[in-house]
Design a protein around this motif. Sequence first.
Motif, PDB file in Angstrom:
ATOM      1  N   LEU A   1      -3.162   0.644  -3.627  1.00  0.00           N
ATOM      2  CA  LEU A   1      -2.989  -0.751  -3.211  1.00  0.00           C
ATOM      3  C   LEU A   1      -2.664  -1.609  -4.431  1.00  0.00           C
ATOM      4  O   LEU A   1      -3.352  -1.558  -5.446  1.00  0.00           O
TER       5      LEU A   1
ATOM      6  N   LEU B   1       0.863  -1.176   0.000  1.00  0.00           N
ATOM      7  CA  LEU B   1       0.000   0.000   0.000  1.00  0.00           C
ATOM      8  C   LEU B   1       0.900   1.226   0.000  1.00  0.00           C
ATOM      9  O   LEU B   1       1.575   1.510   0.990  1.00  0.00           O
TER      10      LEU B   1
ATOM     11  N   THR C   1      -1.654  -5.710  -5.134  1.00  0.00           N
ATOM     12  CA  THR C   1      -1.487  -7.040  -4.552  1.00  0.00           C
ATOM     13  C   THR C   1      -1.506  -8.093  -5.653  1.00  0.00           C
ATOM     14  O   THR C   1      -1.869  -7.820  -6.801  1.00  0.00           O
TER      15      THR C   1
END
Length: 357
Positions: free
Chosen positions: A284, A239, A286
């Motif tokens: 963010l 993040l 991921t």
Amino acid sequence: MRQPSRRTFLRATAGTGLGFVGAGCLGRDGPQATDDSSATPTDPSATTSASTSPNAPPVADLGTERTVGGTPVTVSSLSVQDSVLTLDDDAMTLVTHEEGRYVLVSVIGSDSGPAPESFSLVVDDDRYPGRVDVFGGSVSLHDRGPKYDPSYGTDGGWIAFVVPPALDAREARIRVENGADVAEWRLDAEHLDALRRSLARFELRRVDLPERLRPYEPVSVRVAAENVSDVPGVFRGVLNVANLVAAYAPYPFALDADPGETVVWEQTFTEGPSPSAPSVGFFLDTVAGERDVRATVGTATETGSGSEVEMETETGSGSEVEMETETGSGSEVEMETETGSGSEIEMETETEAAFDP
């Protein structure tokens, strides 16, 4: 995957009184035995067939120093990963490989070599070349630092090998050749198990990133993901946050997850945004997906209730004073005061909406 729009965001918020400072806390990373891998268009297939050199001494354990061509060399800290976090100044980027994974090692040599391309990963009868350009240019990796490049004076750093998933991996070793000399380091059973696995897959189950903030008030974020594959894996991500603790700072995470398990990463920032910050950026990235949120920063006096309130008071003067306040959420607050003078005064003011953080 894409680099977060750090420079664009900082240009948009320039002149707000926020000075540029260091990256701050970099968070934590997970264990190195079975991670997630990186996505560059590098072919993970083996390039040559491996053969045992007659000059090779017995295979050593990782972390053992060997002298190769008169140069002491140590190979250590091997990890098998399906994803990698690269560090560029004050931001991190997640890199994954669609068709393969990475084997990373730390190497200590000398300013005279051996060169990175002298290293290879030998798995059974296949050889995978050592690479330091697989993530781009002068890239540092989270928790590993700079790449190994003795030609530029960096005689200690990382080397990567790109391999396909689900190898047979009956045996594997790191090899370096320097002139006619060869040295090798063996991979242990845990590393071989990681090479035999298919790639883990994750799906985001919940992402809580605030859209509105109040100055100085704590901020919490929460990310949950499920391992939807039939093999263990690592839910890795970062993040990147702008205009909160620092002008820009990364917060990495890596969570082990068994098949079918849902894991959660949470972060609380005890010091909220400055009133001079018009917004806070949350970027963010991921292995399960991305989210970008630019949260607006409000003030403690804003109400934003969306309702209309009317207040009347008599002053005894015979006049009436009417006050209307628009809260910014489509609501009105009306105040009437009778002064007894027979006249009426109406006042209207507008404010911004208030909200819960």
